[in-house]
Structure formats: structure tokens, C-alpha cells
Design an enzyme around this catalytic site. Structure first.
Site, mmCIF file in Angstrom:
data_model
loop_
_atom_site.group_PDB
_atom_site.id
_atom_site.type_symbol
_atom_site.label_atom_id
_atom_site.label_comp_id
_atom_site.label_asym_id
_atom_site.label_seq_id
_atom_site.Cartn_x
_atom_site.Cartn_y
_atom_site.Cartn_z
ATOM 1 N NE ARG A 162 -3.733 -1.314 10.212
ATOM 2 C CZ ARG A 162 -2.683 -0.742 9.616
ATOM 3 N NH1 ARG A 162 -2.739 0.494 9.184
ATOM 4 N NH2 ARG A 162 -1.571 -1.424 9.444
ATOM 5 N NE ARG A 192 2.606 -4.803 11.020
ATOM 6 C CZ ARG A 192 3.583 -4.531 10.145
ATOM 7 N NH1 ARG A 192 4.761 -5.118 10.274
ATOM 8 N NH2 ARG A 192 3.375 -3.691 9.176
ATOM 9 C CE LYS A 237 -2.224 -1.030 3.871
ATOM 10 N NZ LYS A 237 -1.606 -2.334 4.215
ATOM 11 N NE ARG A 295 7.010 -0.333 10.219
ATOM 12 C CZ ARG A 295 5.859 -0.229 9.537
ATOM 13 N NH1 ARG A 295 5.809 0.440 8.393
ATOM 14 N NH2 ARG A 295 4.758 -0.781 10.001
ATOM 15 N NE ARG A 322 7.902 -2.404 5.877
ATOM 16 C CZ ARG A 322 6.594 -2.171 6.010
ATOM 17 N NH1 ARG A 322 5.883 -1.770 4.967
ATOM 18 N NH2 ARG A 322 6.004 -2.346 7.163
#
Ligand code: AMP
Length: 214
Positions: free
Chosen positions: A88, A171, A13, A160, A127
Site C-alpha cells: 500500500r 481511507r 479486490k 466493519r 458492505r
């Protein structure tokens, strides 16, 4: 134009939103980025949000709804917005619908980046995020030009806390339990546009443009 990007963590996203907003002059509203900034600066919201974020849980609805409402009031309701990572929950979606409706506005498109769990995990675990400007890279799919440094601002790249394996699992579970209901919610309103989130970023972008009519 008002657009929502929907999809699990790792759907891409943010990557798609940055490109689309840059090319089309749309304001990119990422609640994740806003919350990370609040944590970094140490505001009251940041202090409240940090523990939820680190474990991969959702920050309470009232906190994120307030952030979005304040941001839209500040930028002007008539502007074009792309919501990335918001809403969300159905409660957030209802609040967004109400706040737009009372200003005579509404959503135009909800783009659902349909992404399989395996691809999402692979993207999140590799990431690398810039500490300074928040840009994302990937150790294999989108490596920075210079290892450890952001292509855009030279800032340090880091992993992160919520991109570590235990948080990623949480998540994805949170997404299934609390966010996936929004697919039906927006399909029922005739707003859902599906794209194949598993494809390489350039191919996903072509589909995104197509469903938005750009
Ligand atoms: P993201 O950068 O979109 O992956 O968001 C990172 C984290 O910020 C999430 O795992 C949540 O803890 C929190 N967060 C971001 N957006 C929301 C939202 N709309 N509602 C609740 N929590 C959020």
C-alpha cells in the site's frame, strides 16, 4: 505465479481474490484479514494496529512487511500467491520486491481495479462482513441468503468500524495520498494490468481472468 491486486478500498479486490484463489488454487494473502485476525485474538501486532485501522489510517510499514515476510516463509516462497491490500506504499512495494528477489522470485502481474470514488463509497457503505470467516456481502449488490447470517458458515454479519462514513472518507484520502503512487511504480516496471473495477463483479472477474491469461 505471484499477483498483486491494486485499487482503492471498495474496488472489489477481496471479492475477486476469493473467487480467483478458490478456482485456481492460489494462496490469498490479505493483510487486512491478517490484521483483523490479530486484533480479534489480541496479539501484540493487533493491539498496535487497532487504532490505525479504526480511523482508516495505514498501519506502519514495518509491521505489515514483517507479517508478509513471516507468512511467505511459513507457506514457502515457491508457492503461487495473490497479495490483496499489500503493498500500500512504495516502501512496502520495494520491500516485497527485495524479499522476492533474494529468493529468486518476482511478481508476474499487478492487476489494477480502476474504480471511481462514487462506486467505492457505495460498495463500502453497504458492505456486511462475517465475524467468523471474514466473507463479504453487500446489502443490495450481493445480499446474503438469510438476512444477518453468512452464506458460508452461518456467522453473524456486521458492519466493519472502518466502513462507517468518516472512516471511508479517510481511507479514500489515504489511498490517494499513499497508495495511488503504486500505479505509476508498477506501470514503469511493465507489470500493471488495468481492469474496469466499476463493473458488476462477474464482468470484472472476466476481465481479471483475461489479463492474467487464464
Ligand atoms: P483492508 O481490509 O485491505 O481494507 O484493510 C483494512 C485496514 O487494515 C486498512 O485501512 C489499514 O488500516 C490496514 N491495512 C491493511 N493492509 C495494509 C497495508 N498493506 N499497509 C498498511 N495498513 C494496512
Amino acid at each position: 505465479m505471484k499477483i498483486v491486486f491494486l485499487g482503492p478500498p471498495g474496488a472489489g479486490k477481496g471479492t475477486q481474490a476469493v473467487r480467483l484463489c478458490g478456482e485456481k488454487g492460489i494462496a490469498h494473502l490479505s493483510t487486512g484479514d491478517m490484521l483483523r485476525e490479530a486484533v480479534r485474538v489480541g496479539t501484540e501486532v493487533g493491539l498496535k494496529a487497532k487504532s490505525y485501522m479504526d480511523s482508516g489510517a495505514l498501519v506502519p510499514d514495518d509491521v505489515v512487511i514483517r507479517i508478509i515476510e513471516e507468512t511467505l516463509s511459513r507457506l514457502g516462497w515457491e508457492k503461487s500467491f495473490l497479495f490483496d491490500g499489500f503493498p500500500r506504499t512504495v516502501a512496502q512495494a520495494e520491500a516485497l520486491g527485495e524479499m522476492l528477489k533474494t529468493r529468486g522470485a518476482g511478481l508476474d502481474h499487478v492487476v489494477y481495479l480502476e474504480t471511481s470514488a462514487g462506486v467505492a463509497v457505495e460498495r463500502l457503505s453497504g458492505r456486511q462482513t462475517c465475524r467468523k470467516c471474514g466473507a463479504n456481502f453487500h446489502e443490495k449488490n450481493m445480499p446474503p441468503k438469510r438476512a444477518g447470517a453468512c452464506d458460508h458458515c452461518g456467522g453473524e454479519l456486521y458492519q466493519r468500524d472502518d466502513d462507517r462514513p468518516e472512516s471511508i472518507r479517510n481511507r479514500l484520502q489515504v489511498y490517494e495520498a499513499q497508495t495511488a503512487d503504486l500505479i505509476r511504480y508498477y506501470a514503469d516496471k511493465g507489470l500493471l494490468r488495468r481492469v474496469s473495477g466499476d463493473l458488476p463483479a462477474g464482468d470484472v472477474y472476466a476481465e481479471v481472468q483475461q489479463v492474467l491469461g487464464f
